[in-house]
Motif scaffolding. Structure first.
Motif, PDB file in Angstrom:
ATOM      1  N   THR A  33       0.854  -1.191   0.000  1.00  0.00           N
ATOM      2  CA  THR A  33       0.000   0.000   0.000  1.00  0.00           C
ATOM      3  C   THR A  33       0.886   1.236   0.000  1.00  0.00           C
ATOM      4  OG1 THR A  33      -1.700  -1.165   1.263  1.00  0.00           O
ATOM      5  CG2 THR A  33      -1.813   1.239   1.254  1.00  0.00           C
ATOM      6  N   PHE A  34       0.566   2.207  -0.855  1.00  0.00           N
ATOM      7  CA  PHE A  34       1.391   3.411  -0.995  1.00  0.00           C
ATOM      8  C   PHE A  34       0.590   4.641  -0.549  1.00  0.00           C
ATOM      9  CE2 PHE A  34       3.055   0.314  -3.955  1.00  0.00           C
ATOM     10  CZ  PHE A  34       4.429   0.403  -3.769  1.00  0.00           C
ATOM     11  N   PRO A  35       0.901   5.179   0.656  1.00  0.00           N
ATOM     12  CA  PRO A  35       0.185   6.370   1.148  1.00  0.00           C
ATOM     13  C   PRO A  35       0.289   7.560   0.206  1.00  0.00           C
ATOM     14  CG  PRO A  35       1.498   5.382   2.907  1.00  0.00           C
ATOM     15  CD  PRO A  35       1.898   4.708   1.632  1.00  0.00           C
ATOM     16  N   GLU A  36       1.359   7.614  -0.612  1.00  0.00           N
ATOM     17  CA  GLU A  36       1.513   8.725  -1.556  1.00  0.00           C
ATOM     18  C   GLU A  36       0.502   8.642  -2.699  1.00  0.00           C
ATOM     19  OE1 GLU A  36       3.669   6.250  -0.796  1.00  0.00           O
ATOM     20  OE2 GLU A  36       5.730   6.882  -1.247  1.00  0.00           O
ATOM     21  N   ALA A  37      -0.017   7.421  -2.948  1.00  0.00           N
ATOM     22  CA  ALA A  37      -0.951   7.215  -4.062  1.00  0.00           C
ATOM     23  C   ALA A  37      -2.390   7.344  -3.562  1.00  0.00           C
ATOM     24  CB  ALA A  37      -0.703   5.851  -4.698  1.00  0.00           C
ATOM     25  N   LYS A  38      -2.757   8.538  -3.187  1.00  0.00           N
ATOM     26  CA  LYS A  38      -4.095   8.778  -2.616  1.00  0.00           C
ATOM     27  C   LYS A  38      -5.167   8.742  -3.719  1.00  0.00           C
ATOM     28  CE  LYS A  38      -2.957  11.358   1.581  1.00  0.00           C
ATOM     29  NZ  LYS A  38      -1.572  10.859   1.659  1.00  0.00           N
ATOM     30  N   VAL A  39      -6.237   7.993  -3.432  1.00  0.00           N
ATOM     31  CA  VAL A  39      -7.357   7.890  -4.375  1.00  0.00           C
ATOM     32  C   VAL A  39      -8.426   8.871  -3.914  1.00  0.00           C
ATOM     33  CG1 VAL A  39      -9.098   6.369  -5.375  1.00  0.00           C
ATOM     34  CG2 VAL A  39      -6.805   5.476  -4.824  1.00  0.00           C
ATOM     35  N   GLN A  40      -8.594   9.946  -4.714  1.00  0.00           N
ATOM     36  CA  GLN A  40      -9.469  11.061  -4.339  1.00  0.00           C
ATOM     37  C   GLN A  40     -10.390  11.395  -5.516  1.00  0.00           C
ATOM     38  OE1 GLN A  40      -6.725  13.592  -1.389  1.00  0.00           O
ATOM     39  NE2 GLN A  40      -5.775  13.199  -3.336  1.00  0.00           N
ATOM     40  N   ILE A  41     -11.698  11.313  -5.263  1.00  0.00           N
ATOM     41  CA  ILE A  41     -12.687  11.462  -6.330  1.00  0.00           C
ATOM     42  C   ILE A  41     -13.112  12.926  -6.449  1.00  0.00           C
ATOM     43  CG2 ILE A  41     -14.920  10.662  -7.198  1.00  0.00           C
ATOM     44  CD1 ILE A  41     -12.756   8.491  -6.831  1.00  0.00           C
ATOM     45  N   PRO A  42     -13.014  13.530  -7.635  1.00  0.00           N
ATOM     46  CA  PRO A  42     -13.434  14.932  -7.807  1.00  0.00           C
ATOM     47  C   PRO A  42     -14.916  15.117  -7.468  1.00  0.00           C
ATOM     48  CG  PRO A  42     -12.179  14.181  -9.715  1.00  0.00           C
ATOM     49  CD  PRO A  42     -12.480  12.968  -8.895  1.00  0.00           C
ATOM     50  N   LEU A  43     -15.197  16.030  -6.555  1.00  0.00           N
ATOM     51  CA  LEU A  43     -16.583  16.310  -6.148  1.00  0.00           C
ATOM     52  C   LEU A  43     -17.439  16.758  -7.330  1.00  0.00           C
ATOM     53  CD1 LEU A  43     -16.503  18.243  -2.742  1.00  0.00           C
ATOM     54  CD2 LEU A  43     -18.035  16.363  -3.318  1.00  0.00           C
ATOM     55  N   SER A  44     -16.837  17.523  -8.211  1.00  0.00           N
ATOM     56  CA  SER A  44     -17.604  18.115  -9.311  1.00  0.00           C
ATOM     57  C   SER A  44     -18.114  17.087 -10.308  1.00  0.00           C
ATOM     58  CB  SER A  44     -16.746  19.151 -10.052  1.00  0.00           C
ATOM     59  OG  SER A  44     -15.593  18.530 -10.600  1.00  0.00           O
ATOM     60  N   THR A  45     -17.595  15.842 -10.237  1.00  0.00           N
ATOM     61  CA  THR A  45     -18.016  14.820 -11.209  1.00  0.00           C
ATOM     62  C   THR A  45     -19.054  13.856 -10.638  1.00  0.00           C
ATOM     63  OG1 THR A  45     -16.265  13.250 -10.587  1.00  0.00           O
ATOM     64  CG2 THR A  45     -15.735  14.902 -12.267  1.00  0.00           C
ATOM     65  N   LEU A  46     -19.455  14.037  -9.382  1.00  0.00           N
ATOM     66  CA  LEU A  46     -20.354  13.062  -8.765  1.00  0.00           C
ATOM     67  C   LEU A  46     -21.813  13.209  -9.199  1.00  0.00           C
ATOM     68  CD1 LEU A  46     -18.904  12.599  -5.173  1.00  0.00           C
ATOM     69  CD2 LEU A  46     -18.882  11.002  -7.077  1.00  0.00           C
ATOM     70  N   ASN A  47     -22.126  14.245  -9.980  1.00  0.00           N
ATOM     71  CA  ASN A  47     -23.460  14.279 -10.588  1.00  0.00           C
ATOM     72  C   ASN A  47     -23.501  13.411 -11.851  1.00  0.00           C
ATOM     73  OD1 ASN A  47     -21.864  16.004 -12.173  1.00  0.00           O
ATOM     74  ND2 ASN A  47     -23.640  17.207 -12.806  1.00  0.00           N
ATOM     75  N   ARG A  48     -22.378  12.752 -12.162  1.00  0.00           N
ATOM     76  CA  ARG A  48     -22.331  11.818 -13.313  1.00  0.00           C
ATOM     77  C   ARG A  48     -22.644  10.382 -12.871  1.00  0.00           C
ATOM     78  NH1 ARG A  48     -19.934  14.424 -17.763  1.00  0.00           N
ATOM     79  NH2 ARG A  48     -20.052  16.644 -17.350  1.00  0.00           N
ATOM     80  N   HIS A  49     -23.081  10.254 -11.616  1.00  0.00           N
ATOM     81  CA  HIS A  49     -23.585   8.981 -11.095  1.00  0.00           C
ATOM     82  C   HIS A  49     -22.466   7.952 -10.862  1.00  0.00           C
ATOM     83  CE1 HIS A  49     -27.154  11.059 -12.147  1.00  0.00           C
ATOM     84  NE2 HIS A  49     -27.137  10.740 -13.423  1.00  0.00           N
ATOM     85  N   GLY A  50     -22.847   6.811 -10.256  1.00  0.00           N
ATOM     86  CA  GLY A  50     -21.824   5.834  -9.914  1.00  0.00           C
ATOM     87  C   GLY A  50     -22.392   4.473  -9.550  1.00  0.00           C
ATOM     88  N   LEU A  51     -21.473   3.544  -9.294  1.00  0.00           N
ATOM     89  CA  LEU A  51     -21.811   2.158  -8.968  1.00  0.00           C
ATOM     90  C   LEU A  51     -20.873   1.646  -7.890  1.00  0.00           C
ATOM     91  CD1 LEU A  51     -23.201  -0.636  -9.670  1.00  0.00           C
ATOM     92  CD2 LEU A  51     -21.298  -0.982 -11.272  1.00  0.00           C
ATOM     93  N   ILE A  52     -21.458   0.973  -6.884  1.00  0.00           N
ATOM     94  CA  ILE A  52     -20.682   0.203  -5.909  1.00  0.00           C
ATOM     95  C   ILE A  52     -21.142  -1.239  -6.057  1.00  0.00           C
ATOM     96  CG2 ILE A  52     -20.129  -0.162  -3.477  1.00  0.00           C
ATOM     97  CD1 ILE A  52     -20.953   2.764  -2.969  1.00  0.00           C
ATOM     98  N   ALA A  53     -20.229  -2.141  -6.476  1.00  0.00           N
ATOM     99  CA  ALA A  53     -20.617  -3.525  -6.732  1.00  0.00           C
ATOM    100  C   ALA A  53     -19.669  -4.479  -6.021  1.00  0.00           C
ATOM    101  CB  ALA A  53     -20.626  -3.800  -8.240  1.00  0.00           C
ATOM    102  N   GLY A  54     -20.145  -5.705  -5.809  1.00  0.00           N
ATOM    103  CA  GLY A  54     -19.308  -6.716  -5.178  1.00  0.00           C
ATOM    104  C   GLY A  54     -20.137  -7.791  -4.508  1.00  0.00           C
ATOM    105  N   ALA A  55     -19.501  -8.927  -4.264  1.00  0.00           N
ATOM    106  CA  ALA A  55     -20.190 -10.050  -3.644  1.00  0.00           C
ATOM    107  C   ALA A  55     -20.555  -9.723  -2.192  1.00  0.00           C
ATOM    108  CB  ALA A  55     -19.303 -11.287  -3.696  1.00  0.00           C
ATOM    109  N   THR A  56     -21.459 -10.475  -1.637  1.00  0.00           N
ATOM    110  CA  THR A  56     -21.872 -10.307  -0.235  1.00  0.00           C
ATOM    111  C   THR A  56     -20.666 -10.468   0.686  1.00  0.00           C
ATOM    112  OG1 THR A  56     -24.060 -11.186  -0.743  1.00  0.00           O
ATOM    113  CG2 THR A  56     -23.386 -11.200   1.565  1.00  0.00           C
TER     114      THR A  56
END
Length: 528
Positions: A33-56
Motif C-alpha cells: 500500500t502506498f500512502p503517496e498514491a491517494k485515491v481522491q474522487i473529484p466532487l464536481s463529477t459526482l453528478n455523473r452517477h456511480g456504482l458500488i458492486a461486489g459479492a456479499t
C-alpha cells in the motif's frame, strides 16, 4: 520493481488530484500500500452517477458509509435507501479498534470518531418522517407506467385525470382515483361520453385490479397528504450535509412500491430543482442499495423512463449511486452512464460467476499494472478497484484501493437511540399527521347518493308508493353536485392546488411543469 512502483505512484497522483476531492483510500500495487498514491474522487463529477458492486461480505456497505461521510463533510446532502437496515450507525460515533489502527497506519491518515446529522424517513408505518405523494402529483403518465397499463388503459387514466381536473375534484390518494373510476363506469358513464368519449368497462376493471395489487404492496400508505417536499432533503446542519436515511427493511417483498417511490422521488426532484449544470459539488446525492430491486420486475417502459431520468437529472446537480452485487444487475443503458465505479471482489464459484467476472472486468479501463480479471477475485474485505471521471471528463486510472474506515459507527443504533433521534425530529412532527380532506372520493360518493335518491323518487312516482326518507337523505337535501362543488370553498381551493400538479401528467412527465407554488390559468367547467 522500484521503477514500476514509482511509475504507479506517479500515475495515481496525476489521475487523482487532491483539490476539491473526496479521499477514499490509497493505491495498492504488488501487495504493498502506498500512502503517496491517494485515491481522491473529484466532487464536481459526482453528478455523473456511480456504482458500488461486489459479492456479499466484501465491504460494499462500509464503502457506501465512507462515501456518505465524505460527502456530508463537504456540505453535500445525501439520501440513502437502507434496505438491509444497517446504515443507522451514521448517527453515532465510531469506536477505534486494532483493525482501524492498523488500516489508518497503512494509509498514513488520522481517524476521528464522528457523528453525522441524520434524519430517518419511512414509506410505511415504521417510525420516521412519513414519505407521501398525491396521485395528482404522479400524473397519468407515471401512474400508467407504474401500473404497467397498455395504451388503451393509459388513455382511460389520462381521461380520469382530465375529468377530475375540469371538475376541480382533488385526486389525492388511491381511494379518490378508484372512486372516480367506479363513478365513470356506473352513474357517470352517460355524462362522461357527452364530453370525453366512451370508456370500456373492461379497461376500468383491469385498472382497478392493478390498483388493488399496488395497494397490497403498501401503495395506500404511500399515496396521500401531506405530500413530502423534496427541498427537505437538501438541508445543511453545522456545515455538514444532512443524511436522510429511508428505512426500507420491509420493502424487499414489495418491489412495485419501491419502484413507484423511486420514480416519484426522481420525478419530484427533476420537476422542482432548478437547472444547475456542472457545479463544484453536487446539490444532492442519492444512494440506492440493493438496486436490483428497482430493475428486476420493472417493465421495459418503466426501465426506459428510469434510463431517461438518470440521464437528465444530473443537470439538476443531482448524483445517483447504485449499490448491488454485480454490474450486470443494472441495464446496460444505465451502466453506460455511470462515471464512478467501485468494484469489490467477485467470487468465481460457477460458470455463470466466471462469465459475470469477465463481463465486469471488461467494463473498466485497461491498465498496465493489474490483470483485472484475476485481481477482481482476490480483493480483500475493504479493498476495491476504483475508477472515476476526471474534471476533464476522461476516466481516471483503474486502481486497486485499500479503503479508509468509516468514522461513524459501523454497527446499527439501538432501539432507544433510534427512538430518541426520531422523537427529536422537527420533520417527523411536520409530516406525522395524515390529512384526509374532502376530495374526489367524498364528492363523488355524495353525487352517487344523490343519483340513487333521484332514481328512488322516480320509481316512487311511477309506482305511486312512497318510501320513507333515510336519515342521511333528510340531512342532505343536496340541491346538486355541481352547485355544491362550486359553492364549497375547500373544494375550490384544493382544486386549484391539485390542478397545477395534474399538468405534469397531462403534458408529459419530463416536459415543462409548474413548480410548487406557481399559478396557472384554468378554463375548466368551474373556472379552476
Amino acid at each position: 520493481m522500484a521503477k514500476q512502483s514509482d511509475a504507479f505512484i506517479k500515475k495515481i497522483q496525476e489521475g487523482y488530484p487532491s483539490s476539491g476531492s473526496l479521499f477514499l483510500g490509497c493505491g495498492k500495487f504488488d501487495g504493498d500500500t502506498f500512502p503517496e498514491a491517494k485515491v481522491q474522487i473529484p466532487l464536481s463529477t459526482l453528478n455523473r452517477h456511480g456504482l458500488i458492486a461486489g459479492a456479499t461480505g466484501t465491504g460494499k456497505t462500509k464503502t457506501l458509509q465512507l462515501l456518505t461521510e465524505a460527502l456530508s463533510e463537504h456540505g453535500v446532502p445525501v439520501v440513502l435507501m437502507d434496505i438491509k437496515g444497517d446504515l443507522s450507525g451514521l448517527a453515532a460515533k465510531g469506536e477505534e479498534n486494532d483493525k482501524i489502527k492498523e488500516r489508518t497506519k497503512l494509509l498514513g491518515v488520522d481517524w476521528k470518531p464522528t457523528i453525522y446529522p441524520v434524519e430517518f424517513l419511512s414509506l410505511s408505518k415504521e417510525p420516521g418522517v412519513r414519505l407521501r405523494a398525491t396521485v395528482a402529483e404522479f400524473g397519468p403518465i407515471l401512474l400508467s407506467r407504474i401500473l404497467e397499463l397498455n395504451e388503451t388503459q393509459s388513455s382511460v387514466v389520462s381521461l380520469i385525470f382530465k375529468y377530475c381536473d375540469d371538475l376541480g375534484l382533488p385526486v389525492l390518494d388511491l381511494k379518490d382515483f378508484k372512486k372516480a373510476l367506479q363513478y365513470i363506469n356506473d352513474e357517470g358513464k352517460e355524462e362522461l361520453e357527452k364530453e370525453y368519449g366512451t370508456v370500456s368497462s373492461q379497461s376500468v376493471s383491469i385498472i382497478l385490479r392493478k390498483l388493488m395489487d399496488l395497494e397490497s404492496q403498501g401503495g395506500d400508505e404511500f399515496f396521500g397528504e401531506p405530500s413530502f417536499d423534496v427541498e427537505d432533503l437538501t438541508k445543511i446542519e453545522s456545515k455538514k450535509g444532512k443524511i436522510s436515511i429511508v428505512r426500507l427493511t420491509d420493502i424487499q417483498t414489495k418491489p412495485r412500491l419501491f419502484s413507484t417511490f423511486m420514480l416519484s422521488l426522481l420525478t419530484e426532484i427533476y420537476a422542482n430543482f432548478p437547472e444547475e449544470g456542472d457545479l463544484e459539488k453536487p446539490r444532492l446525492v442519492l444512494f440506492i442499495d440493493e438496486a436490483h430491486l428497482v430493475f428486476d420486475e420493472a417493465s421495459s417502459d418503466l426501465l426506459k423512463q428510469l434510463e431517461t431520468m438518470v440521464r437528465l437529472i444530473r443537470s439538476k446537480g443531482v448524483g445517483i449511486i447504485f449499490c448491488t452485487q454485480s454490474p450486470t444487475d443494472l441495464p446496460k443503458e444505465i451502466l453506460g452512464q455511470l462515471g464512478l465505479k467501485v468494484q469489490h471482489a467477485l467470487r468465481a464459484f460457477t460458470a455463470n460467476d466466471r462469465k459475470a467476472i469477465k463481463t465486469a472486468s471488461e467494463n473498466y479501463p485497461e491498465t498496465d499494472f493489474y490483470d483485472t480479471k484475476e485481481v477482481i477475485t482476490e480483493l480483500g474485505i475493504g479493498e476495491a478497484f476504483i475508477t472515476a471521471l476526471s474534471t476533464k471528463g476522461a476516466p481516471t486510472p483503474l486502481v486497486h484501493t485499500l479503503l479508509a474506515p468509516p468514522q461513524s459507527r459501523m454497527g446499527t443504533l439501538t432501539e432507544k437511540e433510534l427512538e430518541t433521534l426520531i422523537g427529536d425530529s422537527d420533520l417527523v412532527k411536520k409530516y406525522e399527521s395524515t390529512l384526509d380532506r374532502e376530495s374526489a372520493h367524498e364528492m363523488l360518493s355524495k353525487k352517487m347518493e344523490t343519483i340513487a335518491e333521484e332514481t328512488e323518487s322516480a320509481e316512487e312516482e311511477e309506482t305511486g308508493t312512497k318510501k320513507p326518507k333515510s336519515k342521511r337523505a333528510k340531512e342532505k337535501e343536496d340541491p346538486s353536485f355541481v352547485e355544491t362543488l362550486s359553492k364549497n370553498p375547500l373544494a375550490r381551493e384544493v382544486g386549484r392546488t391539485v390542478a397545477k400538479e395534474v399538468t405534469r401528467g397531462l403534458l408529459g412527465m419530463l416536459g415543462v411543469t409548474p413548480k410548487r407554488g406557481s399559478r396557472r390559468k384554468k378554463t375548466g367547467l368551474f373556472g379552476f
